[in-house]
Scaffold this motif. Structure first.
Motif, short mmCIF file in Angstrom:
data_model
loop_
_atom_site.label_atom_id
_atom_site.label_comp_id
_atom_site.label_asym_id
_atom_site.label_seq_id
_atom_site.Cartn_x
_atom_site.Cartn_y
_atom_site.Cartn_z
N VAL A 11 0.84 -1.19 0.00
CA VAL A 11 0.00 0.00 0.00
C VAL A 11 0.88 1.24 0.00
O VAL A 11 2.10 1.16 0.15
CB VAL A 11 -0.95 0.01 1.22
N LYS A 12 0.27 2.40 -0.17
CA LYS A 12 1.01 3.66 -0.11
C LYS A 12 1.08 4.09 1.35
O LYS A 12 0.30 4.91 1.82
CB LYS A 12 0.33 4.74 -0.98
N TYR A 13 2.02 3.51 2.06
CA TYR A 13 2.12 3.64 3.51
C TYR A 13 2.08 5.11 3.94
O TYR A 13 2.93 5.91 3.56
CB TYR A 13 3.39 2.96 3.99
N THR A 14 1.09 5.43 4.74
CA THR A 14 0.79 6.84 5.03
C THR A 14 1.85 7.53 5.88
O THR A 14 1.95 8.76 5.85
CB THR A 14 -0.57 6.95 5.73
N SER A 15 2.64 6.76 6.63
CA SER A 15 3.65 7.38 7.50
C SER A 15 5.01 7.52 6.82
O SER A 15 5.95 8.00 7.45
CB SER A 15 3.79 6.57 8.79
N LEU A 16 5.12 7.10 5.57
CA LEU A 16 6.37 7.34 4.84
C LEU A 16 6.51 8.82 4.54
O LEU A 16 5.54 9.50 4.23
CB LEU A 16 6.37 6.58 3.51
N GLN A 17 7.72 9.31 4.57
CA GLN A 17 7.95 10.72 4.26
C GLN A 17 7.54 11.04 2.83
O GLN A 17 7.07 12.15 2.53
CB GLN A 17 9.42 11.07 4.49
N SER A 18 7.70 10.07 1.94
CA SER A 18 7.40 10.29 0.52
C SER A 18 5.96 9.95 0.16
O SER A 18 5.59 10.05 -1.02
CB SER A 18 8.33 9.43 -0.33
N ILE A 104 15.86 3.09 3.34
CA ILE A 104 15.04 1.90 3.09
C ILE A 104 14.21 1.61 4.34
O ILE A 104 14.73 1.57 5.45
CB ILE A 104 15.91 0.69 2.73
N THR A 105 12.92 1.43 4.13
CA THR A 105 12.00 1.14 5.23
C THR A 105 11.35 -0.22 5.00
O THR A 105 10.69 -0.44 3.98
CB THR A 105 10.90 2.22 5.32
N LEU A 106 11.57 -1.12 5.94
CA LEU A 106 10.91 -2.44 5.89
C LEU A 106 9.47 -2.25 6.35
O LEU A 106 9.21 -1.87 7.48
CB LEU A 106 11.64 -3.43 6.79
N THR A 107 8.52 -2.53 5.46
CA THR A 107 7.11 -2.25 5.75
C THR A 107 6.27 -3.51 5.95
O THR A 107 5.11 -3.40 6.36
CB THR A 107 6.49 -1.41 4.62
N GLY A 108 6.82 -4.67 5.65
CA GLY A 108 6.05 -5.89 5.83
C GLY A 108 6.87 -7.14 5.54
O GLY A 108 7.86 -7.09 4.81
N VAL A 109 6.46 -8.24 6.13
CA VAL A 109 7.05 -9.54 5.86
C VAL A 109 5.93 -10.58 5.88
O VAL A 109 5.14 -10.63 6.83
CB VAL A 109 8.12 -9.94 6.90
N LYS A 110 5.86 -11.36 4.82
CA LYS A 110 4.95 -12.50 4.81
C LYS A 110 5.79 -13.76 4.92
O LYS A 110 6.71 -13.97 4.12
CB LYS A 110 4.12 -12.55 3.53
N TYR A 147 8.15 -6.76 1.99
CA TYR A 147 7.60 -5.48 1.57
C TYR A 147 8.53 -4.37 2.07
O TYR A 147 8.95 -4.40 3.23
CB TYR A 147 6.22 -5.23 2.18
N TYR A 148 8.81 -3.40 1.21
CA TYR A 148 9.66 -2.30 1.69
C TYR A 148 9.50 -1.08 0.79
O TYR A 148 8.96 -1.17 -0.32
CB TYR A 148 11.13 -2.73 1.75
N ALA A 149 10.00 0.03 1.27
CA ALA A 149 10.02 1.28 0.51
C ALA A 149 11.46 1.77 0.41
O ALA A 149 12.25 1.62 1.35
CB ALA A 149 9.17 2.33 1.20
#
Length: 222
Positions: A11-18, A104-110, A147-149
């Motif tokens: 998703v477009k993670y809302t807490s990312l700076q970008s 780099i932000t790790l946003t999820g792991v499945k 998942y990451y940004a």
């Protein structure tokens, strides 16, 4: 097995700076992306790489992945990405006029489903199913993902030049990543690091200035 096939899109993670600058992409592995229209990536020769951040927003996609496992994958990103980035950039500690900063932000792991992921890749029925999934660009049965940004800044000015959000997972037919519950996520990290540097290389290429110049060069060769 079918439940194990399902992997949610990032998703477009809302807490990312970008986050506010990211736009959805209908095709390709980068589901959301941003590129500054006037960025000249060809001038950058060095890079600073921030320590990987673990995302704590409400829209994170960690599921039941423990904090310990999140840290493990983050540390693995910290190990793999600098190796790839250093192929094209000199790694430095201080910002300069020709330096990029990678965040780099790790946003999820499945997590993969152990045993099932292996068996579903070795059986004849599983091979057919995973061949179809690979052709469709989907992850393998019972496979995990990471998942990451990535956000890339001009290190001297802190201006955002490029960003993307993605998930990465092994090819559906790659059974070597099916044994441990984090193996597919680890392989996704390796794939993603390689694809990032390829993306940066594509952004650094300067197109020909105009057709007449290209034609003139050919004429000079004659």
């Amino acid at each position: 097995m079918l439940d194990g096939c399902t992997t949610a899109d990032p998703v477009k993670y809302t807490s990312l700076q970008s986050s506010s600058q990211l736009s959805p992409k209908e095709k390709g592995e980068f589901k959301y992306q941003y590129t500054a229209s006037d960025a000249d990536f060809s001038k950058y020769k060095s890079a600073i790489i921030d320590p990987v951040e673990i995302y704590h927003g409400d829209d994170a996609q960690f599921g039941d992945t423990s904090g310990k496992d999140q840290r493990y994958i983050a540390d693995y990103i910290d190990k793999i990405f600098p190796k790839e980035i250093s192929r094209d950039y000199n790694l430095v500690q201080s910002p300069g006029p020709d330096t990029l900063r990678f965040h780099i932000t790790l946003t999820g792991v499945k997590k993969s489903i152990p045993v099932l992921s292996t068996l579903s890749h070795l059986s004849s029925v599983g091979l057919v199913a995973n061949a179809g999934l690979q052709a469709a660009g989907e992850n393998g049965t019972a496979y995990g993902a990471v998942y990451y940004a990535v956000e890339v800044y001009d290190a001297a000015t802190s201006r955002l030049l490029y960003a993307h959000v993605t998930l990465q997972t092994p090819d559906a037919l790659d059974f070597t990543a099916s044994f441990g519950y984090l193996d597919a996520a680890r392989e996704g990290v390796r794939i993603g690091a390689h694809h990032l540097i390829r993306k940066m290389e594509s952004l650094s290429k300067k197109p020909a200035t105009n057709i007449q110049e290209s034609t003139g060069s050919i004429g000079n060769l004659k």
